[in-house]
Design a protein around this motif. Structure first.
Motif, PDB file in Angstrom:
ATOM      1  N   LEU A   9       0.239  -1.077   0.281  1.00 46.25           N
ATOM      2  CA  LEU A   9      -0.202   0.570  -0.074  1.00 46.25           C
ATOM      3  C   LEU A   9       1.412   0.929   0.153  1.00 46.25           C
ATOM      4  N   CYS A  10       2.003   1.313   0.797  1.00 43.92           N
ATOM      5  CA  CYS A  10       2.924   2.392   1.054  1.00 43.92           C
ATOM      6  C   CYS A  10       2.959   2.593  -0.530  1.00 43.92           C
ATOM      7  N   LEU A  11       3.361   1.828  -1.653  1.00 43.41           N
ATOM      8  CA  LEU A  11       4.071   1.523  -3.134  1.00 43.41           C
ATOM      9  C   LEU A  11       3.501   2.906  -3.734  1.00 43.41           C
ATOM     10  N   ILE A  12       1.826   2.419  -3.081  1.00 46.87           N
ATOM     11  CA  ILE A  12       0.725   2.581  -3.980  1.00 46.87           C
ATOM     12  C   ILE A  12       0.413   4.772  -4.018  1.00 46.87           C
ATOM     13  N   LEU A  13       1.395   4.886  -2.064  1.00 51.11           N
ATOM     14  CA  LEU A  13       0.504   5.975  -1.903  1.00 51.11           C
ATOM     15  C   LEU A  13       2.146   7.195  -2.125  1.00 51.11           C
ATOM     16  N   LEU A  14       2.934   6.570  -2.450  1.00 53.95           N
ATOM     17  CA  LEU A  14       3.763   7.146  -3.217  1.00 53.95           C
ATOM     18  C   LEU A  14       3.868   8.400  -3.897  1.00 53.95           C
ATOM     19  N   LEU A  42       4.725   1.375 -14.943  1.00 55.36           N
ATOM     20  CA  LEU A  42       4.255   0.408 -16.078  1.00 55.36           C
ATOM     21  C   LEU A  42       3.306  -0.503 -15.548  1.00 55.36           C
ATOM     22  N   TRP A  43       3.421  -0.776 -13.663  1.00 52.34           N
ATOM     23  CA  TRP A  43       2.580  -1.609 -13.584  1.00 52.34           C
ATOM     24  C   TRP A  43       0.688  -1.154 -13.818  1.00 52.34           C
ATOM     25  N   LYS A  44       0.977   0.391 -13.637  1.00 54.06           N
ATOM     26  CA  LYS A  44      -0.644   0.633 -13.723  1.00 54.06           C
ATOM     27  C   LYS A  44      -0.994   0.256 -15.215  1.00 54.06           C
ATOM     28  N   ALA A  50       1.660  -6.895 -13.730  1.00 50.37           N
ATOM     29  CA  ALA A  50       2.124  -6.910 -12.727  1.00 50.37           C
ATOM     30  C   ALA A  50       1.575  -7.672 -11.658  1.00 50.37           C
ATOM     31  N   SER A  51       0.797  -8.586 -11.587  1.00 53.67           N
ATOM     32  CA  SER A  51       0.410  -9.626 -11.228  1.00 53.67           C
ATOM     33  C   SER A  51       1.047 -10.908 -11.362  1.00 53.67           C
ATOM     34  N   SER A  52       1.077 -11.126 -12.223  1.00 54.77           N
ATOM     35  CA  SER A  52       1.958 -12.401 -12.664  1.00 54.77           C
ATOM     36  C   SER A  52       3.587 -12.650 -11.668  1.00 54.77           C
ATOM     37  N   LEU A  53       4.056 -10.967 -11.535  1.00 52.32           N
ATOM     38  CA  LEU A  53       5.211 -11.005 -10.825  1.00 52.32           C
ATOM     39  C   LEU A  53       5.097 -10.469  -9.153  1.00 52.32           C
ATOM     40  N   GLY A  54       3.465 -11.231  -8.725  1.00 57.31           N
ATOM     41  CA  GLY A  54       3.016 -10.754  -7.089  1.00 57.31           C
ATOM     42  C   GLY A  54       2.791  -9.440  -7.011  1.00 57.31           C
ATOM     43  N   TYR A  55       3.012  -8.771  -7.901  1.00 57.34           N
ATOM     44  CA  TYR A  55       1.960  -7.047  -7.512  1.00 57.34           C
ATOM     45  C   TYR A  55       0.678  -7.056  -7.168  1.00 57.34           C
ATOM     46  N   HIS A  56      -0.481  -6.558  -6.911  1.00 58.10           N
ATOM     47  CA  HIS A  56      -1.558  -7.201  -7.022  1.00 58.10           C
ATOM     48  C   HIS A  56      -2.625  -6.149  -6.936  1.00 58.10           C
ATOM     49  N   ASN A  57      -2.345  -5.206  -7.393  1.00 61.69           N
ATOM     50  CA  ASN A  57      -3.357  -3.674  -6.812  1.00 61.69           C
ATOM     51  C   ASN A  57      -4.115  -4.002  -8.131  1.00 61.69           C
ATOM     52  N   PHE A  58      -3.344  -3.891  -9.232  1.00 61.34           N
ATOM     53  CA  PHE A  58      -4.529  -3.373 -10.317  1.00 61.34           C
ATOM     54  C   PHE A  58      -5.102  -5.416 -10.995  1.00 61.34           C
ATOM     55  N   VAL A  61      -8.171  -5.053 -13.409  1.00 64.07           N
ATOM     56  CA  VAL A  61      -8.620  -4.461 -14.397  1.00 64.07           C
ATOM     57  C   VAL A  61      -7.522  -6.146 -15.928  1.00 64.07           C
ATOM     58  N   LEU A  62      -8.939  -5.646 -16.684  1.00 65.58           N
ATOM     59  CA  LEU A  62      -8.109  -6.211 -17.547  1.00 65.58           C
ATOM     60  C   LEU A  62      -8.388  -5.245 -19.564  1.00 65.58           C
TER      61      LEU A  62
END
Ligand code: ZN
Ligand code: ZN
Length: 600
Positions: A9-14, A42-44, A50-58, A61-62
Motif C-alpha cells: 500500500l505504501c508503494l501506491i501512496l508514493l 509500468l504496473w498501472k 504486474a499480477s504475474s510478478l506478485g504485484y496485485h493492486n491492479f 483490471v483487464l
C-alpha cells in the motif's frame, strides 16, 4: 533472497513525481526515485504483467487491446525514454548504469515491437486470458473472497478483449494460430468449472453469485468463439512463422542486448559445432575398443553416436534419481572450495526439495526463485520423481540424464550455475542502495528486466569452467575421464545447435526435414526431442540463441581479461566481480570491468 517490503500500500501512496532534472549532489538518489516511480507507472499500464510478478493492486483490471491502446503504450515508452535521457551516465553508480541500460533497451525494444515487429497482427496466441484468471484463482496471495471480487470485475472485459483481438489480427501465421486454438480451448475450463466451483465456497449472496456465473458464461463463450473464428480463417495469405533476416537481426539486438550481431553468433555456432565434432571424434577413436568389439564405422558422426548410446546406459535406477542429485550438491560445493573457484555464501545453502505437486510430471530439476514481491521466499532446487512412470519412459529419460549429464545438469541449474548467480544478483541489489521502507526492492529493475543471455550464458559457462578445472577427475588425475568430456561435448552441442536451428529457420528458410536431420545426426538428439525443438523454434524467435550467445560472450570476456591482466588475472576474482553487477547484459558488464582495470 529478495528482501522485499511487503507493505505494498505504501508503494501506491508514493507520489509519482518526475525525477529532478537539475544537477543534484547525488544523481543516484534521483535515479533510485525515478526507478521506483517508473515501476509503479509500468504496473498501472500493464496490470496483468504486474499480477504475474506478485504485484496485485491492479488485479481487477483487464486491459482491452486495440490501436488506441497501442498508441497509449507507445507514448508511455517515448516519454519514459525522454525522462531517462536526462540522467548523466557518468554520475551514476555501476549498479545504476546497468539499470539505466536495461530500462533504455526495454523502452526502445518495446517501441520497436509496436512499430515494426507488430506481433499483435500475426500471433493469435498473444491473446489468451485463461492463464491470468487461473493464476489469480489458484495463487493464495489474498483471501478467496477478495480474489474472486477482483476476478468478478475483471470478467466484464473478456468479450470486448477477444472482439478487439479479432480486429487487430491481420495475417496470423498458421503455427501461432494452432497454438492459440489449443491454448484457449485448453484454458476455457477456468470459466466453465473452476471459478464456478470456487464461488460455491464463498459468502457471496445468491444474487452476486448469479451475476458472476453469468459473466463466466459470457467469458467462456468469448474464448470458444475466438477459437472457432481462428479455425475458420483462410490461411491463403497467412504470414510465415519465419521472421526473415531484417526482423530477426533486430529482434536479436533488442532481446539479447549482446555485444555480437546475430550473424556473428551464427558463425561462431557453426565453428563451435565443427570443433565439438572434431573433439568428440578424437575421444571416440580413443575409447572405441574399450566399449566395442565391432569395427568402428568409417563415418565419424555415426561412430560418435554409437559410443554415446553405449555410455548412456550408465545411469541411476529410477528410485534413486532424487538421492543421486541430492548427493552431488555437497560434492560440487566441496570441489569449488577446494579449487578456489568462487566464494559461496554458506549462510544460504540450497534447499533441495521434491518437486511440488503442481510441477509433477516434468521430472528433471529446476530452480524456483521468489519473485521481486515475494518478501521472504525461499529459493528451491526442485527435483522430480519418476514415480508412476512407465519403464520405457523412465529408461529413456534416465539415458538422457545419465551418470555424466546429471552432473552437468546440477552444475548448470544449481552450483555454481543459476542458483549461485541468483544469490550474487540479489546481494548486488541489496548492496547497491539503501533499502528505504515503503520503496520497491532495489534490484527490481534487474529482477524484472534481467538479461536472459547473461543468466543462461553464465550457467552454460560454468559447465565448461568446472570441467576445465578438473571436476569429475578420478583421484590422482587432474582431468575428468574422456567419457565425461564426450558427454559434456554432446550437452554443449545442444545449445550450439539451438542457435544454428533458430537462425537457419528464421533467416535461411531451413526445412523441417533438414532441421530434424541436423538435430538427430549432428547433435545426437532423440527424434522426439528434435521434433519438440523444431516446434519451439517455429513459435519463438531468438530465445533459443540466448544460451550460446551469453556463453560465448562470457568466455570471450574472460580470455580478454586474462590477456590484458597477465599474471594479475585471478579466476575466482573474475567470477565474483562478473556476478557482482547482477543480471545485466554481458556487454555492459564488460565495459565496467575494463574501466576498473588497473592502469599500466
Ligand atoms: Zn538403462
Ligand atoms: Zn538454464
Amino acid at each position: 533472497m529478495n528482501k522485499f517490503i511487503s507493505a505494498l500500500l505504501c508503494l501506491i501512496l508514493l507520489s509519482c513525481s518526475q525525477p529532478s532534472t537539475t544537477t543534484t549532489p547525488d544523481q543516484n538518489a534521483g535515479f533510485d526515485a525515478y526507478k521506483q516511480n517508473f515501476i509503479l507507472r509500468l504496473w498501472k499500464l500493464h496490470p496483468g504483467w504486474a499480477s504475474s510478478l506478485g504485484y496485485h493492486n491492479f488485479d481487477s483490471v483487464l486491459v482491452v487491446p486495440g490501436k488506441d491502446r497501442l498508441n497509449i503504450e507507445k507514448q508511455f515508452y517515448l516519454s519514459e525514454r525522454d525522462s531517462l535521457s536526462k540522467f548523466e551516465m557518468k554520475d551514476l553508480s555501476d549498479f545504476n548504469q546497468t539499470d539505466w541500460h536495461l530500462l533504455s533497451d526495454f523502452l526502445t525494444g518495446s517501441i520497436w515491437g509496436i512499430d515494426t515487429l507488430k506481433s499483435y497482427e500475426w500471433d493469435p496466441s498473444a491473446y489468451n486470458v485463461c492463464g491470468s484468471f487461473s493464476e489469480m484463482l489458484n495463487n493464495n496471495y489474498d483471501s478467496l473472497d477478495r480474489r474472486l471480487k477482483s476476478i468478478s470485475i475483471r470478467l466484464h472485459n473478456v468479450p470486448a478483449y477477444y472482439q478487439a483481438a479479432k480486429s487487430l489480427l491481420l495475417n496470423p501465421s498458421q503455427e501461432h494460430t494452432q497454438l492459440a486454438i489449443s491454448q484457449n480451448e485448453g484454458g476455457v475450463s477456468i470459466f466453465e468449472k473452476e471459478i464456478p466451483d470456487a464461488l460455491a465456497k464463498t459468502n457471496f449472496t445468491e444474487d452476486e453469485k448469479k451475476q458472476i456465473l453469468a459473466s463466466c458464461d459470457l467469458a467462456s463463450k468469448a474464448v470458444l468463439d475466438y477459437a472457432q473464428w481462428l479455425k475458420s480463417l483462410n490461411h491463403e495469405h497467412a504470414r510465415s512463422f519465419r521472421l526473415g533476416k531484417t526482423l530477426y537481426d533486430q529482434k536479436f539486438r533488442y532481446d539479447l542486448a549482446s555485444g555480437y550481431k546475430a550473424d556473428e553468433i551464427y558463425q561462431k555456432a557453426l565453428a563451435r559445432k565443427k570443433e565439438l565434432h572434431q573433439k568428440m571424434f578424437v575421444i571416440t577413436k580413443q575409447l572405441w575398443n574399450k566399449y566395442s568389439k565391432a569395427e568402428m564405422p568409417s563415418d565419424s558422426l555415426a561412430a560418435i553416436k554409437l559410443l554415446i548410446d553405449q555410455l548412456s546406459s550408465n545411469h541411476v535406477k529410477p528410485d534413486s534419481f532424487q538421492t543421486a542429485i541430492e548427493k552431488q550438491i555437497p560434492e560440487l560445493v566441496r570441489f569449488i572450495r577446494e579449487k578456489n573457484l568462487i566464494y559461496l555464501d554458506s549462510t544460504k545453502p540450497l534447499v533441495v526439495r521434491k518437486e511440488p505437486a503442481y510441477m509433477a510430471g516434468f521430472a528433471g530439476a529446476s530452480i524456483s526463485s521468489p519473485g521481486p514481491y515475494d518478501s521472504n521466499g525461499n529459493t528451491y532446487y526442485n527435483v522430480g520423481s519418476l514415480n508412476g512412470w512407465t519403464n520405457e519412459r523412465s529408461e529413456s529419460y534416465l539415458r538422457e540424464y545419465n551418470h555424466y549429464i546429471l552432473q552437468i545438469l546440477n552444475i548448470h541449474e544449481a552450483i555454481p550455475g543459476h542458483y549461485t548467480q541468483l544469490i550474487y544478483s540479489n546481494q548486488s541489489a541489496l548492496g547497491a542502495a539503501e533499502h528505504v521502507a515503503g520503496t520497491a526492492y532495489p534490484g527490481i529493475i534487474k529482477s524484472v528486466f534481467g538479461n536472459g543471455a547473461m543468466v543462461e550464458g553464465w550457467a552454460v559457462y560454468t559447465e565448461l569452467m568446472m570441467l576445465e578445472n578438473g571436476y569429475g577427475a578420478p583421484s590422482g588425475k587432474n582431468s575428468a575421464d574422456p567419457e565425461m568430456w564426450l558427454m559434456y561435448y554432446k550437452w554443449n552441442l545442444r545449445s550450439t545447435c539451438n542457435t544454428i536451428l533458430d537462425h537457419d529457420l528464421h533467416v535461411n528458410n531451413l526445412s523441417k526435414e533438414a532441421a530434424l536431420a541436423m538435430l538427430t545426426k549432428e547433435a545426437f538428439q532423440q527424434q522426439a526431442e528434435a521434433e519438440g525443438k523444431w516446434r519451439r523454434a517455429t513459435l519463438s524467435q531468438v530465445q533459443l540463441c540466448s544460451y550460446f550467445t551469453g556463453f560465448s560472450e562470457i568466455l570471450a570476456l574472460r580470455e580478454e581479461l586474462k590477456e590484458k591482466m597477465g599474471k594479475d588475472f585471478d579466476l575466482k576474482s573474475f567470477h565474483e566481480k562478473f556476478l557482482s553487477y547482477g543480471s545485466a547484459p554481458v556487454k555492459y558488464i564488460r565495459e565496467l570491468m575494463l574501466k576498473d582495470l588497473p592502469k599500466h
